[in-house]
Design a protein around this motif. Structure first.
Motif, PDB file in Angstrom:
ATOM      1  N   LEU A   1      95.298  10.150  33.354  1.00 17.06           N
ATOM      2  CA  LEU A   1      96.383  10.709  32.554  1.00 17.06           C
ATOM      3  C   LEU A   1      97.377   9.631  32.149  1.00 17.06           C
ATOM      4  N   VAL A   2      97.738   8.750  33.093  1.00 21.02           N
ATOM      5  CA  VAL A   2      98.694   7.689  32.796  1.00 21.02           C
ATOM      6  C   VAL A   2      98.083   6.667  31.849  1.00 21.02           C
ATOM      7  N   ARG A   3      96.855   6.290  32.070  1.00 20.87           N
ATOM      8  CA  ARG A   3      96.196   5.295  31.213  1.00 20.87           C
ATOM      9  C   ARG A   3      96.035   5.828  29.783  1.00 20.87           C
ATOM     10  N   LYS A   4      95.751   7.098  29.665  1.00 19.41           N
ATOM     11  CA  LYS A   4      95.616   7.689  28.328  1.00 19.41           C
ATOM     12  C   LYS A   4      96.942   7.609  27.567  1.00 19.41           C
ATOM     13  N   LYS A   5      98.036   7.955  28.240  1.00 19.27           N
ATOM     14  CA  LYS A   5      99.344   7.875  27.601  1.00 19.27           C
ATOM     15  C   LYS A   5      99.726   6.428  27.306  1.00 19.27           C
ATOM     16  N   ALA A   6      99.335   5.518  28.185  1.00 13.44           N
ATOM     17  CA  ALA A   6      99.647   4.107  27.970  1.00 13.44           C
ATOM     18  C   ALA A   6      98.927   3.567  26.738  1.00 13.44           C
ATOM     19  N   ALA A   7      97.678   3.963  26.527  1.00 16.38           N
ATOM     20  CA  ALA A   7      96.928   3.494  25.344  1.00 16.38           C
ATOM     21  C   ALA A   7      97.584   3.994  24.054  1.00 16.38           C
ATOM     22  N   LEU A   8      97.999   5.253  24.042  1.00 21.08           N
ATOM     23  CA  LEU A   8      98.654   5.790  22.847  1.00 21.08           C
ATOM     24  C   LEU A   8     100.023   5.156  22.647  1.00 21.08           C
ATOM     25  N   CYS A   9     100.725   4.872  23.744  1.00 20.39           N
ATOM     26  CA  CYS A   9     102.024   4.209  23.636  1.00 20.39           C
ATOM     27  C   CYS A   9     101.857   2.802  23.065  1.00 20.39           C
TER      28      CYS A   9
ATOM     29  N   ASN B   1     111.612   0.181  34.622  1.00 20.40           N
ATOM     30  CA  ASN B   1     111.454   0.446  36.047  1.00 20.40           C
ATOM     31  C   ASN B   1     110.585   1.671  36.297  1.00 20.40           C
ATOM     32  N   ASP B   2     110.725   2.688  35.444  1.00 16.20           N
ATOM     33  CA  ASP B   2     109.885   3.877  35.597  1.00 16.20           C
ATOM     34  C   ASP B   2     108.427   3.561  35.271  1.00 16.20           C
ATOM     35  N   ILE B   3     108.177   2.674  34.272  1.00 16.94           N
ATOM     36  CA  ILE B   3     106.803   2.358  33.874  1.00 16.94           C
ATOM     37  C   ILE B   3     106.086   1.573  34.967  1.00 16.94           C
ATOM     38  N   ILE B   4     106.777   0.619  35.578  1.00 15.27           N
ATOM     39  CA  ILE B   4     106.116  -0.209  36.597  1.00 15.27           C
ATOM     40  C   ILE B   4     106.227   0.387  37.993  1.00 15.27           C
ATOM     41  N   GLY B   5     106.879   1.538  38.090  1.00 18.65           N
ATOM     42  CA  GLY B   5     107.026   2.175  39.388  1.00 18.65           C
ATOM     43  C   GLY B   5     105.747   2.869  39.827  1.00 18.65           C
ATOM     44  N   ARG B   6     105.801   3.514  40.969  1.00 22.59           N
ATOM     45  CA  ARG B   6     104.637   4.174  41.540  1.00 22.59           C
ATOM     46  C   ARG B   6     104.609   5.680  41.259  1.00 22.59           C
ATOM     47  N   ASN B   7     105.699   6.219  40.738  1.00 20.41           N
ATOM     48  CA  ASN B   7     105.758   7.659  40.474  1.00 20.41           C
ATOM     49  C   ASN B   7     105.069   7.950  39.144  1.00 20.41           C
ATOM     50  N   GLU B   8     103.905   8.571  39.192  1.00 15.31           N
ATOM     51  CA  GLU B   8     103.120   8.820  37.974  1.00 15.31           C
ATOM     52  C   GLU B   8     103.832   9.762  37.019  1.00 15.31           C
ATOM     53  N   THR B   9     104.589  10.717  37.559  1.00 13.01           N
ATOM     54  CA  THR B   9     105.316  11.641  36.685  1.00 13.01           C
ATOM     55  C   THR B   9     106.365  10.896  35.880  1.00 13.01           C
ATOM     56  N   PHE B  10     107.098  10.001  36.526  1.00 10.15           N
ATOM     57  CA  PHE B  10     108.109   9.221  35.823  1.00 10.15           C
ATOM     58  C   PHE B  10     107.451   8.275  34.813  1.00 10.15           C
TER      59      PHE B  10
END
Length: 957
Positions: free
Chosen positions: A102-110, A57-66
């Motif tokens: 920032l989010v896309r960078k973390k997503a690629a590494l994840c 839920n946090d990943i597909i949510g709109r809060n970038e920090t979460f």
């Protein structure tokens, strides 16, 4: 809770609380929950299943920090369940145009972490095109993370990602031209070196570049990288630029570039090899070794042969050795093998076995003639016998047996080596075998009659092991066979030996002795029974097969092999500067004590790696500024293994006040360890020379024509000698101008010592002489010592020792040198003592007591009450015996002392040799009652100067 976990306590009670915090709506609570969960739970923990829905839920949510918190935890923990449940959502984040970089960078590494855990989570059919689109990203952070993901994808299946290849080349072009690269991604003027390395790594997983335009663009980029890289003083910039350069070199090899570019690469590596910085030189050697696997470059690499050979003087020679081994062929084999043999005498023990094997293989593969091959193998055995496997001398025996023209030469060379006072047991084996088979071919040469051959071989019999005794018995039988008509005297001598070994406990020895004795009584029939060995059948060399079976390391992996395997390990090495703050390199002292190294440490900051002397190895050392000290006490290991960072003597112009004040550090002098020369007033060379720290300048009545220098040793010479009797490395002697260190290795009755003669002064030492005065029971051979030791230099002089019988007599080193016009002479005891030749074994009580009881009474078993023993704990006494090579077996130790007087104990020693029993008893007694002498108090300074030189000398001494 994290603190409790760090202390090592169980924190199971908090796991559920941490998982519950992930569901909290507020950032501080959610952050703590993610952090604690990442630290405490592994990928297989049951509680993680409770958090999967919340994380999704946090990943597909709109809060970038979460989103960032969730991606970070998934990337840290990974796991198959996370991969199967969350991978599609993570993929959507990577290609989403509405997410911040920032989010896309973390997503690629994840996603990279999830792919490594479960490759099936990435559907190749639908993802390949999306991956190519990601490479058009302008943000370098997202691009770097995406490139890491691409490297993992193409390493498993490059066929699906051909569309990414031209995009990778465009990325390299953009970085090479520094187009649109933000300042925060520029490291020491290099545009995103991490992205360059990853991109070139990805290109190496594609078999080739087919499109001519793409290939041309790629080579232009590589050419720019090769031309724009150089060695600078900034370490961080060097690390980054060299990482890019070496990855570019790997890509050049992978693509089979034109010979002109290959020549340019090798020329660039040649510059790296010539740099005095060891890390850079090491990388140059490693990459040049990889270049050997590319065709048509061997001749270009040979141009740097001299510089590569110079790299053998580095502390770590493995890369230089691999490179020399790979570039060797018929044209340069002789020079390379001779260099390896010369280096073998001072090589580190850890490298000698590999060095010996490679030298033997090169000599066999590229020998210009067989006599040269025999010379090389015999030299190899002579210099590194302990590290020469049996396969090596078996192979030389096969060559000699199969080549009749070679047999007289090989037998003559074996006869020459037997004349040496101390040779290794392997040399005894090969010499005995060759002379047993072919000594009759030398019968007309002087010193080669059957009786003389037998005599020189028989001298080695008392010092060899049982396996060698078997070979010697066969040699004796062969000598009898070749002596026709029979020599009665020689026959009786050999029969006596056979009779002696007929009752040997070793079955193999006993059988040979009985059979040879019976056969030798058959007269002429012996010639048919013990005829020469037939030729060996032709077969593959066991040495070459062994070399082929050894698994090669990453440095020997070629681009061609990697392309065929489509699996490549890292070739981008970034070496950090490991120097300490003051510029000195750290030394691992634990490793130095465990296995004594025979190689001296070379100063890496010196522009000249070393100078060769005709005898001994000379190492130049740059002088280092040191704080003034009247009596320096340098670190022992540092002096033996590192540069001579010690103070030289003061100049003659120093004030008399400073000279006299140096008396306070004078140590006691042991007259037994150093012998002064008698005084003569007509020559400076014959003045008394007490070696040591303080220097005194006398210029009084009767001495006005010259200056008289007085030397007093630094430290107690007797204590240094006794310390070396219990350990294998240390300083034997030191004075203001010279330091003599010793490193030793002992194997059975053989010993190998290296004398380190170091000149501590800024002026050369002349007329250097070192003579060995051995007792009758030791055979010793010292390599030649150079007559001159340059300033701040160190000379290594190997010393071979062979013990013939037990004795406590010690050898003496007669050492002398001249400094300016002053001759100094000193005689020092060498620590080649009885205990060094002992080999401890562990036995059980069942094995020990029957042998102990079989030795009944004197002279095989001696008992004595030793008085004056210095009190010591049992552990200290056990350590003392272990240092003497006398092992203390658990459960068999009994210390017999007088409760009323702890300074006396009863000692019983037994052995099968009465001489050994007595000598060992006396030696142990010396160790138990020896008490280190306390240093003498400093002599008081004279109240007023005297005009009488004799009175002044008496006062100073």
């Amino acid at each position: 809770m994290l603190y409790i976990y760090m202390l090592g306590y169980d924190v199971d009670f908090g796991h559920m609380e941490a998982v519950s915090l992930i569901s909290a709506p507020k950032y501080p609570e959610k952050q703590v929950g993610y952090i604690v969960t990442s630290c405490l739970l592994n990928e297989n923990h049951d509680f993680l299943r409770l958090a999967i829905n919340t994380v999704r839920n946090d990943i597909i949510g709109r809060n970038e920090t979460f989103q960032c918190l969730a991606l970070t935890m998934v990337g840290n923990i990974g796991g198959r369940e996370f991969a199967e449940s969350l991978a599609p959502d993570v993929q959507k984040l990577i290609i989403s145009s509405s997410c911040r970089p920032l989010v896309r960078k973390k997503a690629a590494l994840c996603l990279l972490r999830l792919y490594r855990k479960n490759p099936d989570v990435v559907n190749v059919d639908g993802w390949a095109d999306r991956m190519a689109q990601l490479l058009d990203e302008r943000d370098l952070g997202v691009l770097t993370s995406s490139m890491s993901l691409l490297v993992a994808l193409v390493s498993n299946n490059h066929e699906a990602y051909w569309s990414c290849l031209p995009k990778c080349v465009k990325i390299l072009e953009r970085l090479a031209r520094n187009q649109d690269v933000p300042q925060e991604y520029t490291y020491y003027g290099i545009p995103s070196p991490w992205l360059q390395v990853k991109t070139m790594r990805a290109l190496q997983y594609f078999p080739t570049v087919e499109d001519p335009n793409t290939r041309r663009s790629l080579f232009e980029v590589l050419q720019r990288i090769l031309m724009g890289t150089d060695v600078v003083k900034n370490v961080n910039k060097n690390n980054a630029s060299h990482a890019v350069l070496f990855e570019a070199l790997a890509l050049v090899m992978h693509l089979d570039a034109e010979k002109e570019m290959m020549s340019q690469c090798i020329a660039l590596l040649g510059k790296f090899i010539a740099v005095r910085e060891p890390n850079i030189r090491y990388l140059g050697l490693e990459n040049m070794t990889r270049m050997l696997m590319v065709t048509d470059v061997h001749d270009i690499i040979k141009r740097h042969q001299a510089q590569i050979i110079t790299s053998l003087k580095d502390p770590d020679i493995r890369r230089a050795l691999d490179l020399l081994y790979g570039m060797c062929d018929v044209s340069n084999a002789k020079d390379i093998v001779e260099e390896l043999l010369q280096y073998l005498s001072t090589a580190d023990f850890a490298m000698r076995e590999e060095l010996s094997l490679k030298a033997a293989i090169l000599a066999e593969k590229f020998a210009p003639d067989l006599s040269w091959y025999v010379d090389v193998i015999l030299q190899l055995i002579d210099k590194a016998g302990d590290f020469v496997s049996d396969d090596i001398w078996f192979r030389v025996v096969q060559f000699v047996t199969n080549n009749e023209d070679l047999q007289p030469y090989a037998a003559a060379k074996a006869r020459e080596y037997l004349d040496k006072p101390a040779i290794h047991e392997t040399m005894v084996k090969v010499s005995a075998y060759l002379l047993g088979e072919y000594s009759h071919l030398l019968a007309r040469r002087p010193g080669c009659s059957p009786k003389e051959i037998f005599s020189i071989i028989h001298e080695k019999l008392p010092t060899v092991s049982m396996s060698t005794v078997a070979i010697l018995l066969s040699t004796y039988a062969k000598i009898l066979m070749h002596t026709q008509p029979a020599d009665p005297e020689l026959q009786n001598q050999i029969w006596t030996i056979f009779n002696k070994y007929e009752s040997c406990i070793e079955v193999e020895i006993q059988q040979r002795a009985v059979e040879y004795f019976a056969l030798s009584r058959k007269g002429v029939a012996l010639m048919d029974i013990l005829a020469e060995m037939p030729k060996f059948p032709e077969r593959q060399s066991s040495l070459i097969k062994k070399a082929e079976d050894v698994e090669v390391d990453t440095a020997e992996q070629s681009a061609i092999k990697l392309r065929a395997q489509q699996q490549q390990t890292s070739t981008a090495l970034v070496v950090a500067d490991q120097s300490s703050a003051n510029g000195t390199s750290p030394v691992n002292q634990l490793g130095l004590v465990k296995v004594p190294s025979m190689s001296s440490s070379v100063d890496h900051n010196s522009t000249d790696p070393g100078m060769a002397q005709p005898n001994g190895t000379l190492t130049k050392v740059d002088p280092q500024p040191q704080p003034p000290s009247p009596s320096p006490s340098p670190d022992l290991l540092g002096d033996l293994l590192g540069p001579l960072a010690i103070e030289g003597p003061p100049v003659a112009g120093e004030s008399e006040q400073n000279v006299v004040s140096g008396l306070e550090g004078v140590a006691a002098v042991d007259a037994a360890a150093i012998v002064p020369v008698t005084v003569q007033t007509n020559a400076v060379e014959n003045l008394p020379c007490w070696m040591g720290s303080p220097r005194f300048l006398l210029d009084r009545a009767g001495f006005s024509d010259y200056m008289l220098w007085l030397y007093i040793p630094i430290g107690n010479i007797a204590e240094r000698f006794h310390a070396l009797c219990l350990k294998d490395s240390g300083v034997l002697y030191e004075d203001p101008y010279v330091q003599i260190g010793i490193k030793a290795e002992w194997r059975g009755h053989h010993g190998r010592l290296v004398l380190f003669l170091g000149n501590k002064n800024t002026s050369p030492l002349f007329s250097v002489q070192a003579l060995i005065l051995p007792p009758s029971h030791l055979k010793m051979e010292l390599s030649l010592v150079p007559e001159t030791i340059p300033p701040r230099a160190q000379v290594q002089c190997p010393l071979e020792v062979m013990n013939l019988r037990p004795s406590r007599d010690v050898a003496v080193l007669d050492f002398s040198y001249k400094f300016n016009t002053n001759m100094v002479n000193v005689k020092l005891r060498l620590p080649a003592v009885l205990n060094k030749f002992l080999q401890p074994i562990t036995v059980s009580a069942e094995e020990f007591f029957p042998q102990w009881r079989s030795l009944s009474g004197p002279p095989l078993k001696l008992q004595e009450v030793v008085r004056g023993v210095r009190p010591m704990p049992l552990l200290e006494m056990a350590n003392l015996f272990n240092s003497c090579h006398l092992i203390v077996c658990p459960g068999l130790t009994r210390i017999e002392t007088d409760p009323a007087d702890r300074t006396q104990l009863r000692m019983t020693v037994a052995s099968g040799d009465p001489t050994l029993t007595f000598e060992l008893k006396e030696f142990i007694k010396e160790q138990l009652v020896s008490i280190p002498t306390a240093p003498r108090p400093p002599a008081p300074a004279p109240a007023a100067p005297s005009n009488d030189p004799g009175a002044m000398l008496a006062g100073l001494l």
